[in-house]
Design a protein around this motif. Sequence first.
Motif, PDB file in Angstrom:
ATOM      1  N   VAL A  67       0.594  -1.196  -0.026  1.00  0.00           N
ATOM      2  CA  VAL A  67       0.029   0.093   0.005  1.00  0.00           C
ATOM      3  C   VAL A  67       0.980   1.347  -0.063  1.00  0.00           C
ATOM      4  O   VAL A  67       0.308   2.320  -0.432  1.00  0.00           O
ATOM      5  CB  VAL A  67      -0.864  -0.002   1.133  1.00  0.00           C
ATOM      6  CG1 VAL A  67      -2.135  -0.945   0.945  1.00  0.00           C
ATOM      7  CG2 VAL A  67      -0.388  -0.069   2.599  1.00  0.00           C
ATOM      8  N   ALA A  68       2.014   1.219   0.353  1.00  0.00           N
ATOM      9  CA  ALA A  68       3.018   2.421   0.382  1.00  0.00           C
ATOM     10  C   ALA A  68       4.358   1.918   0.551  1.00  0.00           C
ATOM     11  O   ALA A  68       4.626   0.751   0.935  1.00  0.00           O
ATOM     12  CB  ALA A  68       2.638   3.185   1.569  1.00  0.00           C
ATOM     13  N   GLY A  97      -5.085   1.621  -5.475  1.00  0.00           N
ATOM     14  CA  GLY A  97      -4.984   0.360  -4.466  1.00  0.00           C
ATOM     15  C   GLY A  97      -3.832  -0.115  -4.428  1.00  0.00           C
ATOM     16  O   GLY A  97      -3.868  -1.287  -3.853  1.00  0.00           O
ATOM     17  N   GLY A  98      -2.690   0.175  -4.786  1.00  0.00           N
ATOM     18  CA  GLY A  98      -1.379  -0.400  -4.620  1.00  0.00           C
ATOM     19  C   GLY A  98      -1.211  -1.390  -5.584  1.00  0.00           C
ATOM     20  O   GLY A  98      -1.916  -1.774  -6.363  1.00  0.00           O
ATOM     21  N   ILE A 116       8.258   1.431  -8.078  1.00  0.00           N
ATOM     22  CA  ILE A 116       8.246   2.487  -7.024  1.00  0.00           C
ATOM     23  C   ILE A 116       8.875   3.815  -7.318  1.00  0.00           C
ATOM     24  O   ILE A 116       9.933   3.957  -7.552  1.00  0.00           O
ATOM     25  CB  ILE A 116       9.036   1.828  -5.958  1.00  0.00           C
ATOM     26  CG1 ILE A 116       8.617   0.422  -5.628  1.00  0.00           C
ATOM     27  CG2 ILE A 116       9.340   2.705  -4.644  1.00  0.00           C
ATOM     28  CD1 ILE A 116       9.301  -0.361  -4.598  1.00  0.00           C
ATOM     29  N   MET A 117       8.151   4.804  -7.345  1.00  0.00           N
ATOM     30  CA  MET A 117       8.639   6.181  -7.689  1.00  0.00           C
ATOM     31  C   MET A 117       9.122   6.947  -6.651  1.00  0.00           C
ATOM     32  O   MET A 117       8.172   7.435  -5.630  1.00  0.00           O
ATOM     33  CB  MET A 117       7.484   6.584  -8.456  1.00  0.00           C
ATOM     34  CG  MET A 117       7.928   7.816  -9.330  1.00  0.00           C
ATOM     35  SD  MET A 117       8.473   7.224 -11.005  1.00  0.00           S
ATOM     36  CE  MET A 117       9.615   8.673 -11.400  1.00  0.00           C
ATOM     37  N   THR A 134      11.140   0.773   2.839  1.00  0.00           N
ATOM     38  CA  THR A 134      10.468  -0.221   3.808  1.00  0.00           C
ATOM     39  C   THR A 134       9.133  -0.406   2.834  1.00  0.00           C
ATOM     40  O   THR A 134       8.414   0.789   2.696  1.00  0.00           O
ATOM     41  CB  THR A 134      10.160   0.547   5.266  1.00  0.00           C
ATOM     42  OG1 THR A 134      11.319   0.552   5.657  1.00  0.00           O
ATOM     43  CG2 THR A 134       9.213  -0.250   5.857  1.00  0.00           C
ATOM     44  N   LEU A 135       8.539  -1.580   2.461  1.00  0.00           N
ATOM     45  CA  LEU A 135       7.357  -1.591   1.878  1.00  0.00           C
ATOM     46  C   LEU A 135       6.261  -1.800   3.057  1.00  0.00           C
ATOM     47  O   LEU A 135       6.439  -2.674   3.879  1.00  0.00           O
ATOM     48  CB  LEU A 135       7.152  -2.869   1.177  1.00  0.00           C
ATOM     49  CG  LEU A 135       8.052  -2.747  -0.118  1.00  0.00           C
ATOM     50  CD1 LEU A 135       9.421  -2.249  -0.299  1.00  0.00           C
ATOM     51  CD2 LEU A 135       7.795  -3.866  -1.021  1.00  0.00           C
ATOM     52  N   GLU A 136       5.207  -1.079   3.059  1.00  0.00           N
ATOM     53  CA  GLU A 136       4.141  -1.162   3.986  1.00  0.00           C
ATOM     54  C   GLU A 136       3.008  -2.129   3.480  1.00  0.00           C
ATOM     55  O   GLU A 136       2.496  -1.863   2.115  1.00  0.00           O
ATOM     56  CB  GLU A 136       3.505   0.115   4.645  1.00  0.00           C
ATOM     57  CG  GLU A 136       4.625   0.621   5.199  1.00  0.00           C
ATOM     58  CD  GLU A 136       4.281   2.493   5.508  1.00  0.00           C
ATOM     59  OE1 GLU A 136       3.179   2.752   5.374  1.00  0.00           O
ATOM     60  OE2 GLU A 136       5.264   2.993   6.182  1.00  0.00           O
ATOM     61  N   LEU A 137       2.675  -3.216   4.077  1.00  0.00           N
ATOM     62  CA  LEU A 137       1.550  -4.013   3.509  1.00  0.00           C
ATOM     63  C   LEU A 137       0.231  -3.985   3.918  1.00  0.00           C
ATOM     64  O   LEU A 137       0.075  -3.346   5.185  1.00  0.00           O
ATOM     65  CB  LEU A 137       1.933  -5.614   3.562  1.00  0.00           C
ATOM     66  CG  LEU A 137       3.507  -5.782   3.064  1.00  0.00           C
ATOM     67  CD1 LEU A 137       3.685  -7.213   3.283  1.00  0.00           C
ATOM     68  CD2 LEU A 137       3.706  -5.160   1.792  1.00  0.00           C
TER      69      LEU A 137
END
Length: 172
Positions: A67-68, A97-98, A116-117, A134-137
């Motif tokens: 998501v982020a 929506g990721g 990933i921008m 860091t990928l946030e799920l």
Amino acid sequence: MRTTTTIAAIAAATTLLLAGCGGEEAADSEASSSLSMSDPWVKSADDGMTAAFGELANDGDDDVTVVAVTSPASPMIELHETVDDGSGEMTMREIEGGFVIPAGESMTLEPGGNHIMLMDLTGPIAAGDEVTFTLELSDGSTLDVEAPAKDYAGANENYEEGETDHDMGDMS
Ligand SMILES: [Cu+2]
């Protein structure tokens, strides 16, 4: 008073439950267990925008959504997709929506596709630098990734929310 007692009892029960199903793992539950990223890399750039790529694999039984993404390299990061704008020009834009990686499947982030921008670099990224992401799920867990930087001549898609000709600035 009664409410407080009840909440405390529930909290205690929850703690027991978590402790019961796997000791150390419970304490470490923030890290994603099913999503991994292989061959991560980020395109070197002096300033402005750049992008990061790699292969996201979900070996779990549930779909995972990124998501982020955060990184010390840029205070603003977006998840982008690349689409044909109708005139044959490839344009990138924030994906709704990721990134959704279905259970047991993978998604490749690559130039000309999803990526990933990094919208606003805090400093130059040179080939050989390591950039932490860091990928946030969607389930609240996270995945930390170390991506080496390399020089790359492509990934110069236009950015539809920017001005048309020099959006990607130094990316070329
Ligand atoms: Cu982009």
